[in-house]
Design a protein around this motif. Sequence first.
Motif, PDB file in Angstrom:
ATOM      1  N   LYS A   1       0.826  -1.207   0.000  1.00 12.74           N
ATOM      2  CA  LYS A   1       0.000   0.000   0.000  1.00 12.74           C
ATOM      3  C   LYS A   1       0.862   1.260   0.000  1.00 12.74           C
ATOM      4  O   LYS A   1       0.662   2.164  -0.827  1.00 12.74           O
ATOM      5  CB  LYS A   1      -0.934   0.003   1.204  1.00 12.74           C
ATOM      6  CG  LYS A   1      -1.837   1.227   1.268  1.00 12.74           C
ATOM      7  CD  LYS A   1      -2.817   1.166   2.419  1.00 12.74           C
ATOM      8  CE  LYS A   1      -3.717   2.393   2.455  1.00 12.74           C
ATOM      9  NZ  LYS A   1      -4.711   2.339   3.551  1.00 12.74           N
TER      10      LYS A   1
ATOM     11  N   ASP B   1      -5.339  -1.516   7.288  1.00  9.48           N
ATOM     12  CA  ASP B   1      -4.069  -2.169   6.935  1.00  9.48           C
ATOM     13  C   ASP B   1      -3.059  -1.963   8.059  1.00  9.48           C
ATOM     14  O   ASP B   1      -2.574  -0.855   8.293  1.00  9.48           O
ATOM     15  CB  ASP B   1      -3.526  -1.585   5.637  1.00  9.48           C
ATOM     16  CG  ASP B   1      -2.358  -2.383   5.067  1.00  9.48           C
ATOM     17  OD1 ASP B   1      -1.697  -3.098   5.850  1.00  9.48           O
ATOM     18  OD2 ASP B   1      -2.104  -2.282   3.857  1.00  9.48           O
TER      19      ASP B   1
ATOM     20  N   GLU C   1      -5.904   7.151  -4.164  1.00 10.56           N
ATOM     21  CA  GLU C   1      -6.615   5.876  -4.064  1.00 10.56           C
ATOM     22  C   GLU C   1      -7.953   6.012  -4.777  1.00 10.56           C
ATOM     23  O   GLU C   1      -8.768   6.861  -4.413  1.00 10.56           O
ATOM     24  CB  GLU C   1      -6.842   5.493  -2.605  1.00 10.56           C
ATOM     25  CG  GLU C   1      -5.573   5.281  -1.803  1.00 10.56           C
ATOM     26  CD  GLU C   1      -5.866   5.027  -0.328  1.00 10.56           C
ATOM     27  OE1 GLU C   1      -6.173   3.873   0.022  1.00 10.56           O
ATOM     28  OE2 GLU C   1      -5.811   5.992   0.452  1.00 10.56           O
TER      29      GLU C   1
ATOM     30  N   MET D   1      -5.778  -3.144  -4.696  1.00 13.75           N
ATOM     31  CA  MET D   1      -6.211  -3.969  -3.571  1.00 13.75           C
ATOM     32  C   MET D   1      -7.440  -4.769  -3.978  1.00 13.75           C
ATOM     33  O   MET D   1      -8.367  -4.235  -4.583  1.00 13.75           O
ATOM     34  CB  MET D   1      -6.541  -3.093  -2.358  1.00 13.75           C
ATOM     35  CG  MET D   1      -7.000  -3.869  -1.123  1.00 13.75           C
ATOM     36  SD  MET D   1      -8.764  -4.331  -1.114  1.00 13.75           S
ATOM     37  CE  MET D   1      -9.517  -2.741  -0.739  1.00 13.75           C
TER      38      MET D   1
ATOM     39  N   GLU E   1      -7.305 -10.310   2.027  1.00 13.62           N
ATOM     40  CA  GLU E   1      -7.088  -9.094   1.240  1.00 13.62           C
ATOM     41  C   GLU E   1      -5.714  -9.164   0.596  1.00 13.62           C
ATOM     42  O   GLU E   1      -4.709  -9.369   1.267  1.00 13.62           O
ATOM     43  CB  GLU E   1      -7.200  -7.855   2.124  1.00 13.62           C
ATOM     44  CG  GLU E   1      -6.977  -6.559   1.376  1.00 13.62           C
ATOM     45  CD  GLU E   1      -7.177  -5.334   2.245  1.00 13.62           C
ATOM     46  OE1 GLU E   1      -8.302  -5.159   2.758  1.00 13.62           O
ATOM     47  OE2 GLU E   1      -6.205  -4.579   2.453  1.00 13.62           O
TER      48      GLU E   1
ATOM     49  N   ASN F   1      -2.925  -7.087  -1.602  1.00 15.08           N
ATOM     50  CA  ASN F   1      -2.452  -5.783  -2.052  1.00 15.08           C
ATOM     51  C   ASN F   1      -1.221  -5.979  -2.937  1.00 15.08           C
ATOM     52  O   ASN F   1      -0.345  -6.783  -2.616  1.00 15.08           O
ATOM     53  CB  ASN F   1      -2.075  -4.902  -0.868  1.00 15.08           C
ATOM     54  CG  ASN F   1      -3.287  -4.310  -0.190  1.00 15.08           C
ATOM     55  OD1 ASN F   1      -3.781  -3.256  -0.585  1.00 15.08           O
ATOM     56  ND2 ASN F   1      -3.799  -4.991   0.835  1.00 15.08           N
TER      57      ASN F   1
END
Length: 349
Positions: free
Chosen positions: A39, A54, A272, A309, A316, A318
């Motif tokens: 990220k 996160d 984002e 993501m 999850e 990423n």
Amino acid sequence: MKLVVLLLLALFLGFPLMGWAQVGGQRGFPFLQLPGNAKVAALGGINVSAPGHDVNMVASNPALLSEAMDQQLSLTYVGYLADIRQSNVAYAFSTPRYGRWSASLNYLNYGDFVQRDLTGMEEGSFSVNDYTFSLSHARQVEAFTLGATAKLAISSMAGDKAVGILADVGGAFRHPEHDLNIGMAFKNIGYQVRTFTGADRQAMPFDLQLGTSYKPEHMPVRLSLTAHHLYRFDVVYLDPNASGQLDANGNEVEEEKKLSDMIARHFVVGTEFIFSNNFQVRAGYNHLRRKELRLDSNAGGAGFSVGAMLRVRAFELNYGSALFHPSGGTHYVTLSTDTGTFLKRKRKE
């Protein structure tokens, strides 16, 4: 009030470092400045304000540790150039008595090297590795959060070791009505307690970072702007050995520092694109990285980064790709899961 006192204390402890700290090349444990997860890498490599669940964001600013990260387990793998590899594991938890914590272990391996004697004869091989163990704690006071991280950093080369003890101190503000977040972090305040044999003690890679993240109410976009190296205005390095351009008379024109470039090198921009809670696309730009790692004739994509993501049930994934050089980039893969939700589902099954 406690937030102000803690930040002022961190600033006071950091001032002795500011007078002689350099941007690069003269400080120990430089690996502590590398983004350790997908990220942050996708958002330009530096971010102290992006909210979310996160747990890896705690490494950027300990004040980002929040309730949403409880029982989050994350594993990261980074493939650098050649055979250099980085791995990271992070976990967040909360206790009724001692509050909210997170712990992480970071490992960087530079591969094996040929060992030779003074005459050049091969004697075998040796490895070079870096380790960091971090323990973070955060406490929320209304819209403000205070956080601190204690770090043990170890560099190992052919059996010899250098050891540093460091701390990060951060603060964060989250607007109670709007999706607006502000973060500040004093990074890598510390001391090298052990040096490599015969080496001088080095300064730690201190940094002062300030950033904000904002998502407009009706737009699926969160914008981040982060300022770094705030303890020193001039972070421009001009290579004295670089060949400059020639004027009309064939004389070499010396490169000069420009105010706009000096200011721009302090900022990192991240974006984002939030398509849903389960899918996001990210992009970032780091001007300092682009200027320092470009070639004289070609910059390529140096300084730019992208990522995404994807969340599927309790997991999850990423991904981030940061371009450090015109020849290619570095790939980050982070896999996270909410162990609390995962265990509950297992029990029901």
